[in-house]
Design an enzyme around this catalytic site. Structure first.
Site, PDB file in Angstrom:
ATOM      1  N   GLY A 156      -5.784  17.173 -67.299  1.00  0.00           N
ATOM      2  CA  GLY A 156      -4.808  17.544 -67.842  1.00  0.00           C
ATOM      3  C   GLY A 156      -3.503  17.620 -67.309  1.00  0.00           C
ATOM      4  N   HIS A 157      -2.975  16.446 -66.677  1.00  0.00           N
ATOM      5  CA  HIS A 157      -1.389  16.367 -66.575  1.00  0.00           C
ATOM      6  C   HIS A 157      -1.863  14.962 -66.982  1.00  0.00           C
ATOM      7  CE1 HIS A 157       2.057  16.325 -64.237  1.00  0.00           C
ATOM      8  NE2 HIS A 157       1.945  17.375 -64.488  1.00  0.00           N
ATOM      9  N   PHE A 158      -1.043  14.481 -67.922  1.00  0.00           N
ATOM     10  CA  PHE A 158      -1.475  15.262 -69.500  1.00  0.00           C
ATOM     11  C   PHE A 158      -2.845  13.285 -69.709  1.00  0.00           C
ATOM     12  CE2 PHE A 158       2.735  15.036 -68.257  1.00  0.00           C
ATOM     13  CZ  PHE A 158       2.692  16.945 -68.032  1.00  0.00           C
TER      14      PHE A 158
END
EC number: 4.2.1.59
Length: 144
Positions: free
Chosen positions: A47-49
């Site tokens: 999720g990052h990224f």
């Protein structure tokens, strides 16, 4: 030098939150130098990224704190205790940390008074500063 199993005997962190792979140097109660090999398989990169993986800065600071905890908890009178994060001052991120990077994590205690201490923390990649901060910790015991 301490391997991952020896680190786990000193600090309570475990996957996915154990962010130190080995300790290169430790001067009990004074300083420690550790390594974090940043893999493309790290859970946080989902999720990052997703399209441009960058290690979250707060996790770099946490990795530094874990290295500092090894230095402090290796000291005889602190064995079996916990090092709690108590503060972060003057934190600066200067370089992105990406998959494939090797973070060198250095923490030197600058002041210790009773159960409270401060340390100068620097994370580098290939000799370039990625993050620097002053971290404050408190030594305590588990509460039942």
């Amino acid at each position: 030098m301490l391997n991952i199993e020896q680190i786990k005997e000193i600090i309570p962190h475990r996957y996915p939150f154990l962010l130190v792979d080995k300790i290169l140097e430790v001067d009990e109660g004074k300083r420690a130098v550790g390594i974090k090999n940043v893999s493309a398989n790290e859970e946080f990169f989902n999720g990052h990224f997703p399209d441009y993986a960058v290690m979250p800065g707060v996790l770099i600071v946490e990795a530094l704190a874990q290295v500092g905890a090894v230095a402090v908890l290796k000291k005889e009178e602190n064995r079996g205790r916990l090092a709690f994060f108590a503060g972060i001052d003057n934190c600066r991120f200067k370089k992105q940390v990406r998959p494939g990077d090797q973070l060198r994590l250095e923490v030197e205690m600058t002041r210790v008074r009773g159960p409270i201490g401060k340390g100068k923390a620097i994370a580098t990649v290939d000799g370039e500063v990625a993050c620097e901060a002053e971290i404050t910790f408190a030594i305590g015991d588990k509460k039942e």
